[in-house]
Design a protein around this motif. Structure first.
Motif, mmCIF file in Angstrom:
data_model
loop_
_atom_site.group_PDB
_atom_site.id
_atom_site.type_symbol
_atom_site.label_atom_id
_atom_site.label_comp_id
_atom_site.label_asym_id
_atom_site.label_seq_id
_atom_site.Cartn_x
_atom_site.Cartn_y
_atom_site.Cartn_z
ATOM 1 N N ALA A 92 0.815 -1.226 0.000
ATOM 2 C CA ALA A 92 0.000 0.000 0.000
ATOM 3 C C ALA A 92 0.843 1.269 0.000
ATOM 4 N N GLN A 93 2.093 1.168 -0.435
ATOM 5 C CA GLN A 93 2.900 2.381 -0.578
ATOM 6 C C GLN A 93 2.550 3.127 -1.863
ATOM 7 N N CYS A 94 2.032 2.387 -2.839
ATOM 8 C CA CYS A 94 1.570 2.969 -4.093
ATOM 9 C C CYS A 94 0.255 2.295 -4.469
ATOM 10 N N HIS A 95 -0.564 3.031 -5.181
ATOM 11 C CA HIS A 95 -1.825 2.450 -5.666
ATOM 12 C C HIS A 95 -1.734 2.378 -7.190
ATOM 13 N N LEU A 96 -1.266 1.235 -7.666
ATOM 14 C CA LEU A 96 -1.002 1.076 -9.100
ATOM 15 C C LEU A 96 -2.240 0.523 -9.786
ATOM 16 N N LEU A 97 -3.069 1.428 -10.284
ATOM 17 C CA LEU A 97 -4.377 1.066 -10.838
ATOM 18 C C LEU A 97 -4.287 0.105 -12.018
ATOM 19 N N HIS A 98 -3.276 0.292 -12.853
ATOM 20 C CA HIS A 98 -3.209 -0.449 -14.122
ATOM 21 C C HIS A 98 -2.165 -1.567 -14.103
ATOM 22 N N LEU A 99 -1.790 -2.011 -12.914
ATOM 23 C CA LEU A 99 -0.703 -2.986 -12.793
ATOM 24 C C LEU A 99 -0.987 -4.278 -13.547
ATOM 25 N N ALA A 100 -2.229 -4.753 -13.491
ATOM 26 C CA ALA A 100 -2.563 -6.047 -14.105
ATOM 27 C C ALA A 100 -2.855 -5.949 -15.598
ATOM 28 N N SER A 101 -2.825 -4.749 -16.155
ATOM 29 C CA SER A 101 -3.167 -4.574 -17.570
ATOM 30 C C SER A 101 -1.954 -4.701 -18.494
ATOM 31 N N TYR A 102 -0.763 -4.732 -17.910
ATOM 32 C CA TYR A 102 0.458 -4.736 -18.709
ATOM 33 C C TYR A 102 1.361 -5.901 -18.290
ATOM 34 N N THR A 103 2.098 -6.433 -19.245
ATOM 35 C CA THR A 103 3.223 -7.287 -18.873
ATOM 36 C C THR A 103 4.437 -6.373 -18.723
ATOM 37 N N ILE A 104 5.272 -6.696 -17.733
ATOM 38 C CA ILE A 104 6.339 -5.786 -17.327
ATOM 39 C C ILE A 104 7.663 -6.547 -17.268
ATOM 40 N N MET A 105 8.699 -5.978 -17.860
ATOM 41 C CA MET A 105 10.037 -6.556 -17.827
ATOM 42 C C MET A 105 11.069 -5.469 -17.610
ATOM 43 N N GLY A 106 12.139 -5.802 -16.913
ATOM 44 C CA GLY A 106 13.221 -4.844 -16.766
ATOM 45 C C GLY A 106 14.142 -5.201 -15.626
ATOM 46 N N LEU A 151 -0.096 -3.274 -30.171
ATOM 47 C CA LEU A 151 0.282 -3.465 -28.775
ATOM 48 C C LEU A 151 0.880 -2.159 -28.273
ATOM 49 N N GLU A 152 0.371 -1.658 -27.155
ATOM 50 C CA GLU A 152 0.872 -0.417 -26.586
ATOM 51 C C GLU A 152 2.217 -0.681 -25.915
ATOM 52 N N VAL A 153 3.253 -0.064 -26.408
ATOM 53 C CA VAL A 153 4.606 -0.275 -25.890
ATOM 54 C C VAL A 153 5.036 0.961 -25.111
ATOM 55 N N VAL A 154 5.206 0.788 -23.797
ATOM 56 C CA VAL A 154 5.612 1.884 -22.922
ATOM 57 C C VAL A 154 7.075 1.661 -22.553
ATOM 58 N N ALA A 155 7.944 2.500 -23.059
ATOM 59 C CA ALA A 155 9.387 2.378 -22.807
ATOM 60 C C ALA A 155 9.785 3.383 -21.740
ATOM 61 N N ILE A 156 10.431 2.916 -20.679
ATOM 62 C CA ILE A 156 10.796 3.782 -19.555
ATOM 63 C C ILE A 156 12.273 3.605 -19.240
ATOM 64 N N SER A 157 12.841 4.598 -18.581
ATOM 65 C CA SER A 157 14.260 4.536 -18.231
ATOM 66 C C SER A 157 14.478 4.474 -16.729
ATOM 67 N N HIS A 158 13.404 4.659 -15.925
ATOM 68 C CA HIS A 158 13.545 4.639 -14.459
ATOM 69 C C HIS A 158 12.265 4.097 -13.835
ATOM 70 N N ILE A 159 12.396 3.461 -12.683
ATOM 71 C CA ILE A 159 11.237 2.852 -12.029
ATOM 72 C C ILE A 159 10.189 3.896 -11.638
ATOM 73 N N THR A 160 10.613 5.120 -11.338
ATOM 74 C CA THR A 160 9.645 6.158 -10.962
ATOM 75 C C THR A 160 8.689 6.478 -12.107
ATOM 76 N N GLU A 161 9.158 6.349 -13.347
ATOM 77 C CA GLU A 161 8.282 6.572 -14.498
ATOM 78 C C GLU A 161 7.199 5.496 -14.545
ATOM 79 N N ALA A 162 7.571 4.250 -14.261
ATOM 80 C CA ALA A 162 6.592 3.161 -14.260
ATOM 81 C C ALA A 162 5.562 3.363 -13.160
ATOM 82 N N ILE A 163 6.014 3.810 -11.986
ATOM 83 C CA ILE A 163 5.088 4.036 -10.867
ATOM 84 C C ILE A 163 4.084 5.125 -11.220
ATOM 85 N N ALA A 164 4.578 6.244 -11.736
ATOM 86 C CA ALA A 164 3.684 7.352 -12.088
ATOM 87 C C ALA A 164 2.718 6.952 -13.186
ATOM 88 N N PHE A 165 3.189 6.190 -14.151
ATOM 89 C CA PHE A 165 2.323 5.771 -15.258
ATOM 90 C C PHE A 165 1.223 4.832 -14.764
#
Length: 512
Positions: A92-106, A151-165
């Protein structure tokens, strides 16, 4: 509370979706279950450092991370990011609404930045097939994943970008790639060209036939006669990749991490030329966790084996199944992996140890027994699987110094593409995109009827050369390609005659 995120694992050249389940209960320590390897277990320390860097904390409770399905072994560092995000959401440190909608690698660096990972293309293909909204990947893998359309491809360079997205606090413009334009643009222009080669018109003709039908070729001739030069120019006359072929081949390079990040897609047919000291595992693929070898890296392209008799016998014999079936099957105690291997084999060799057997000017110093022993390094079953055997003769001085330019690769390529178009129309009702070299026995009977005169000619050749049934089929396939280049639907006697002459190593004068 159980939080679920999704990642992916690659087996062979195909991917499977991995569900990452995180549960936080009373207690201490972090436990990872689901057959993780050492790299995944070590992610605990990377994640803890990253969370501290971005002003979050690892929960001081018992954190259970389950990688499902639990029966499949997982390996690599690509799970760092999805595990970290799932822990943040579960605690519960973050509320990631769309977490289950994407596959995530990194893979996470200790400061929270993301490093690229292997196998993104098959992962993206699987994510699209399984109906995920999109995929979140490191920035350097973005172009590779964007090759998959819709397929929606979201490319990020830092974990904070993934959290905000995933919290919905910011939007990131998806990466797009014009695949057709990429194929068309990058496939043009080769550093080498057929016009560079003086003379050797008969060998150029043989390579044109090979390119048109996807046939294997053996070139035999003295040193310095141009065998390697000819082989290196073969890719310049091959037809361009179709999208399906490009994706199949790119997946192989993606899995082993040899893909150019700036392009994201192989746009030219591969040309692989391993050294003769290569091992059988390096050629065919394998290892504790099976990886593709040089045969698979040449998928839909050219595998060039220079100085063929110098390769170890056991290395050459592993070629037999891939040449026949177009795939490599590697069996291990816990898994069986299949790698694609539809290749054109181009091999070259000297006619004897000294290199001058049958030379028009230089005398051979080898005994008949030495010549025979040298040629016997190539087994009969392997030779049977090579469609064209051509003798490369040394050039005359007048030809070598001539200013006359040979035919350009672009013109030869046009004829090859036209012949391939005929084959595509002929085999349009077959699902695997056949070319002449890959025809089955039933397809030969259906598409390659022979005239009576052609049957008699083939009978004489079989009796005089002692050809096997496999060589008989290969001659018919080559004749079918020669007819296609001549824009002839029936196979004529002259097409068969030309196909038969490309069996140099079946003639008695070779090796005494």
């Amino acid at each position: 509370m159980v939080t679920q995120s999704f990642s992916s694992a690659v087996y062979g050249v195909n991917a499977s979706i991995i569900s990452i389940e995180v549960s936080i209960v009373s207690g201490t320590s972090l436990f990872m279950v689901g057959l993780p390897d050492s790299a995944i277990k070590e992610s605990q320390h990377r994640i803890e450092s990253v969370l501290k860097q971005i002003h979050y904390a690892m929960p001081r409770q018992r954190v259970i991370v389950n990688l499902a399905p639990a029966a499949i072994r997982k390996e690599g560092s690509a799970y760092d990011l999805p595990i970290a995000l799932a822990i943040l959401h579960a605690s519960a440190q973050c509320h990631l609404l769309h977490l289950a909608s994407y596959t995530i690698m990194g893979e996470l660096a200790l400061d929270g930045s993301l490093r690229p990972v292997k196998g993104i293309l098959p992962m993206a293909i699987e994510a699209h097939a399984r109906g995920f909204k999109g995929i979140i990947v490191p920035a350097k893998n973005g172009t590779e994943a964007a090759v998959v359309e819709q397929l929606e491809v979201v490319a990020i360079s830092h974990i904070t970008e993934a959290i905000a997205f995933l919290e919905g606090k910011c939007s990131i413009l998806p990466i797009t790639v014009e695949v057709d334009q990429l194929l068309e643009t990058c496939a043009k222009g080769y550093e080498v060209d057929f016009s560079d080669i003086q003379g050797q018109e008969n060998i150029k003709r043989a390579l044109e036939i090979a390119a048109a039908g996807g046939h294997n070729v053996m070139m035999i001739g003295p040193p310095g006669s141009g065998k390697t030069m000819l082989a290196k120019r073969l890719p310049s006359i091959l037809p361009p990749f179709t999208l399906a072929e490009a994706l199949e081949t790119t997946k192989i390079y993606s899995v082993i991490g040899r893909l150019d990040a700036s392009c994201g897609l192989l746009t030219r047919r591969p040309f692989r030329a391993p050294h003769h000291t290569i091992s059988d595992v390096a050629l065919v693929g394998g290892g504790s966790f099976p990886a593709p070898g040089e045969i698979s890296l040449a998928h839909h392209g050219v595998l060039f084996l220079d100085e063929l008799p110098e390769f170890k016998r056991n290395v050459l014999e592993v070629l037999r199944q891939p040449l026949e079936e177009g795939k490599v099957v590697i069996a291990r105690a816990k898994c069986t992996v299949e790698f694609p291997a539809k290749i054109m084999l181009i091999a070259s060799m000297n006619p004897c140890p000294c290199g001058y057997y049958n030379h028009p000017d230089k005398a051979c110093v080898c005994s008949v027994l030495a010549v025979q022993r040298y040629l016997n390094k190539i087994s009969g079953p392997l030779l049977d699987r090579i469609d064209l055997h051509v003798e490369v003769t040394p050039l005359l001085f007048q030809t070598l110094t001539s200013n006359e330019k040979g035919e350009a690769s672009s013109r030869v390529r046009e004829r090859v593409i036209h012949a391939r178009t005929m084959q595509r129309q002929r085999f349009q009702h077959y699902p695997h995109g056949y070319i002449n070299a890959h025809m089955s026995l039933q397809m030969i009977k259906r598409f390659c009827p022979l005239p009576q005169a052609g049957k008699k000619l083939l009978q004489v050749a079989m009796e005089k050369l002692g050809l096997s049934a496999r060589a008989y089929d290969r001659i018919i396939k080559v004749a079918r390609t020669i007819a296609d280049l001549a824009e002839s639907e029936p196979i004529l006697e002259m097409h068969l005659a030309e196909a038969i002459q490309y069996r140099s190593l079946d003639r008695k004068e070779w090796g005494g």
